[in-house]
Enzyme design. Structure first.
Site, PDB file in Angstrom:
ATOM      1  CG  ASP A 114      -1.891  -1.122   1.256  1.00  0.00           C
ATOM      2  OD1 ASP A 114      -3.064  -0.912   0.906  1.00  0.00           O
ATOM      3  OD2 ASP A 114      -1.489  -2.236   1.640  1.00  0.00           O
ATOM      4  CG  LEU A 115       4.868   3.251   2.208  1.00  0.00           C
ATOM      5  CD1 LEU A 115       4.315   4.657   2.311  1.00  0.00           C
ATOM      6  CD2 LEU A 115       5.759   2.918   3.404  1.00  0.00           C
TER       7      LEU A 115
END
Length: 230
Positions: free
Chosen positions: A202-203
């Site tokens: 996600d990051l």
């Protein structure tokens, strides 16, 4: 498909896929044969009830060694597509693969365990369309979110997000919620560059997208009931 075929698939770049679909929802899953059919139907119904447009679900069985893929196929719903490969490569890999196969104008992903309420997903798509967002992402820290989450994990999450802001200069209060919607162009231009296959996906997605100029990101409310399901 074999793992080798999927690795070869990763090397492809933008492929034009004409489609009238508004949304593709990627559901990564690993060894959840007991409840996966019901979870998929719950997500399908939530999207169908709230979305003003056509959609598909892409369930990616990330090397499951049980009958997860077979249970999904048994639903016999033409809106549900199933991808399976033989080796567990991580949630990030599964999301990336499913998103690169997506045909919708928007791509979303959500976990199969239903800790996150899928009925909130159509509102993210609606907001992305309304104001032309690159990303509409669920956030535990949105004031309208309804969150049942252990205090200890809240503290860890807050510390992690402070580190993210310091290192990546992302103006996002919560990068880690597994409920995100993004434009098809993000999938085509950003996903082939991603390296993380597991839990920092996600990051990396947000950081690389920002570096490529996809900076229209808005955090939106969710309902989260943390059920310790792994």
């Amino acid at each position: 498909m074999s793992v080798d075929e999927h690795v070869a698939f990763e090397e492809r770049r933008t492929v034009e896929r004409p489609s009238g679909l508004l949304l593709s929802v990627v559901v990564p899953v690993f060894n959840q044969e007991a409840g996966i059919a019901e979870s998929v139907m719950t997500i399908r119904d939530a999207v169908a009830d709230g979305l003003d447009g056509s959609f598909e679900l892409i369930v990616v069985s990330d090397g499951s060694i049980d009958r997860t893929a077979e249970r999904v196929l048994a639903t016999r719903d033409e809106r549900v597509r199933t991808i399976h490969y033989d080796r567990n490569l991580g949630k990030g890999y599964a999301v990336k693969l499913g998103a690169l196969e997506a045909r919708g104008r928007y791509v979303a992903y959500i976990d199969a365990d239903l800790d996150l309420d899928p009925t909130w997903l159509p509102s993210l798509v609606e907001r992305a369309e309304e104001v032309g967002l690159d990303f509409a992402i669920g956030s535990k820290r949105h004031p309208d979110s309804v969150v049942d989450y252990p205090q200890r994990r809240r503290v860890y999450s807050w510390l992690y997000q402070q580190l993210v802001r310091l290192l990546f200069r992302l103006d996002v209060r919560d990068t880690q919620v597994g409920l995100k919607v993004f434009r098809r162009e993000v999938a085509e231009q950003v996903l082939p560059l991603l390296l993380v296959k597991r839990f920092a996906f996600d990051l990396e997605l947000l950081a690389v997208a920002r570096a490529l100029g996809f900076r229209r990101i808005e955090e939106l409310p969710i309902r989260l009931e943390y059920r310790f399901t792994g």
